[in-house]
Design a protein around this motif. Structure first.
Motif, PDB file in Angstrom:
ATOM      1  N   PRO A  15       8.205   6.427  -2.086  1.00 26.47           N
ATOM      2  CA  PRO A  15       7.143   5.520  -2.516  1.00 26.47           C
ATOM      3  C   PRO A  15       7.252   4.150  -1.850  1.00 26.47           C
ATOM      4  N   CYS A  16       6.130   3.631  -1.400  1.00 32.26           N
ATOM      5  CA  CYS A  16       6.088   2.282  -0.832  1.00 32.26           C
ATOM      6  C   CYS A  16       6.453   1.292  -1.949  1.00 32.26           C
ATOM      7  N   PRO A  17       7.386   0.358  -1.704  1.00 35.40           N
ATOM      8  CA  PRO A  17       7.797  -0.553  -2.776  1.00 35.40           C
ATOM      9  C   PRO A  17       6.673  -1.493  -3.241  1.00 35.40           C
ATOM     10  N   LEU A  18       5.592  -1.571  -2.459  1.00 35.92           N
ATOM     11  CA  LEU A  18       4.497  -2.452  -2.855  1.00 35.92           C
ATOM     12  C   LEU A  18       3.394  -1.732  -3.613  1.00 35.92           C
ATOM     13  N   CYS A  19       2.941  -0.619  -3.077  1.00 36.17           N
ATOM     14  CA  CYS A  19       1.776   0.012  -3.694  1.00 36.17           C
ATOM     15  C   CYS A  19       2.119   1.345  -4.345  1.00 36.17           C
ATOM     16  N   GLY A  20       3.338   1.857  -4.101  1.00 36.05           N
ATOM     17  CA  GLY A  20       3.752   3.095  -4.731  1.00 36.05           C
ATOM     18  C   GLY A  20       3.258   4.349  -4.032  1.00 36.05           C
ATOM     19  N   LEU A  46       7.729   0.455   3.778  1.00 40.54           N
ATOM     20  CA  LEU A  46       6.335   0.158   3.406  1.00 40.54           C
ATOM     21  C   LEU A  46       5.410   1.236   3.979  1.00 40.54           C
ATOM     22  N   CYS A  47       4.334   1.484   3.285  1.00 37.71           N
ATOM     23  CA  CYS A  47       3.357   2.449   3.802  1.00 37.71           C
ATOM     24  C   CYS A  47       2.545   1.777   4.914  1.00 37.71           C
ATOM     25  N   ALA A  48       1.824   2.595   5.668  1.00 39.22           N
ATOM     26  CA  ALA A  48       1.074   2.069   6.806  1.00 39.22           C
ATOM     27  C   ALA A  48       0.065   1.006   6.376  1.00 39.22           C
ATOM     28  N   SER A  49      -0.617   1.218   5.267  1.00 38.60           N
ATOM     29  CA  SER A  49      -1.683   0.252   4.929  1.00 38.60           C
ATOM     30  C   SER A  49      -1.088  -1.077   4.449  1.00 38.60           C
ATOM     31  N   CYS A  50       0.069  -1.062   3.796  1.00 35.48           N
ATOM     32  CA  CYS A  50       0.707  -2.338   3.437  1.00 35.48           C
ATOM     33  C   CYS A  50       1.218  -3.050   4.687  1.00 35.48           C
ATOM     34  N   LEU A  51       1.819  -2.276   5.606  1.00 32.86           N
ATOM     35  CA  LEU A  51       2.334  -2.889   6.840  1.00 32.86           C
ATOM     36  C   LEU A  51       1.212  -3.526   7.669  1.00 32.86           C
TER      37      LEU A  51
HETATM   38 ZN   LIG Z   1       2.059   0.385   0.388  1.00 34.22          ZN
END
Ligand SMILES: [Zn+2]
Ligand SMILES: [Zn+2]
Length: 262
Positions: A15-20, A46-51
């Protein structure tokens, strides 16, 4: 069989630490602009969209504070006590959300993410000063302190936490050098001039800002960490106190390092 096994492992959702959301899909991820392997590892969770959403300040326009656009704050400042200051990202609405998650809603897993983002500004500053081969160029990392009542309310000082993480990654000693004598109202609600006036007398050195220990008669280069740079009044006042408290045989040079530039 082997492909089966590797499929099971790669399918494990991270899971991305920001959006899960799952951060497993690596193909569409943008490049991570930080060199330190530990910081890179953190950002790769981080996931691609957060990055993609991180507004890195890749080309600072203001040479003083590192802002990505023309900067009247630095033009108007009469006396500057810090040498220069650099910030990792623009403080846009997404970055405001991220900082609020960490600072006010206690999402501690964001701490290494913010520190890894701050590593970007550190590495840029180091490169700008041509210091990649002069190790260590900086002698001390310190942070902007919180007022005691604010510290009690929040439970931690975000700037100090970021300073500790950076000091571990880059092998620079971390020392608390400043105390905050009083708490001021929320900075963003004020005019620039009242912010400047309010900062006067807010900070004191906790001890003599001593020399570089093993390098007497030389400049003591100090990195001063904070989360957000608004007008630079806080950094400037802290830098004034640090310079005035430094030993005469080891004058302090202050470099601001901030996570975001508003
Ligand atoms: Zn994310
Ligand atoms: Zn500026």
């Amino acid at each position: 069989m082997l492909t089966q096994i590797s499929k099971w492992f790669s399918a494990t959702p991270v899971p991305c630490p920001l959006c899960g959301r799952s951060s497993a899909q690596t193909s569409s991820k943008p490049p991570i602009p930080v060199r330190h392997p530990a910081a890179r590892r953190v950002l790769s969770t981080l996931c691609a969209s957060c990055l993609v959403g991180i507004p890195w300040i890749v080309a600072p326009i203001c040479r003083v504070c590192g802002r990505a656009e023309d900067c009247q704050d630095c033009v108007r400042r009469k006396v500057r006590y810090y040498n220069r200051s650099r910030c990792s990202v623009r403080y846009d609405s997404l970055m405001k959300d991220w900082l609020a998650l960490y600072k006010y809603r206690g999402h501690e897993k964001l701490e290494p993410v913010l520190a890894a983002m701050l590593a970007f500004a550190y590495e840029r500053l180091n490169d700008e000063l041509g210091s990649r081969n002069t190790y260590p160029f900086f002698h001390t990392i310190t942070s902007v302190p919180l007022a005691p009542e604010r510290l009690q309310e929040r439970g931690f000082n975000q700037a100090e936490r970021l300073a500790v993480q950076l000091s571990q990654w880059y092998g620079i000693r971390c020392r608390p050098l400043l105390a905050r004598l009083r708490h001021t109202e929320k900075q963003s609600l004020k005019t620039r001039q009242s912010r400047v006036n309010d900062m006067m007398g807010n900070f004191a050195a906790t001890s003599a800002v001593d020399s570089t220990d093993n390098l007497p008669n030389s400049v003591h280069r100090i990195i001063l960490i904070d989360d957000v740079y608004t007008t630079g009044s806080t950094i400037n006042e802290c830098a004034r106190v640090l310079k005035e408290s430094s030993a005469p045989d080891s004058p302090a040079e202050i470099y601001g390092l901030l996570w975001a530039r508003s």
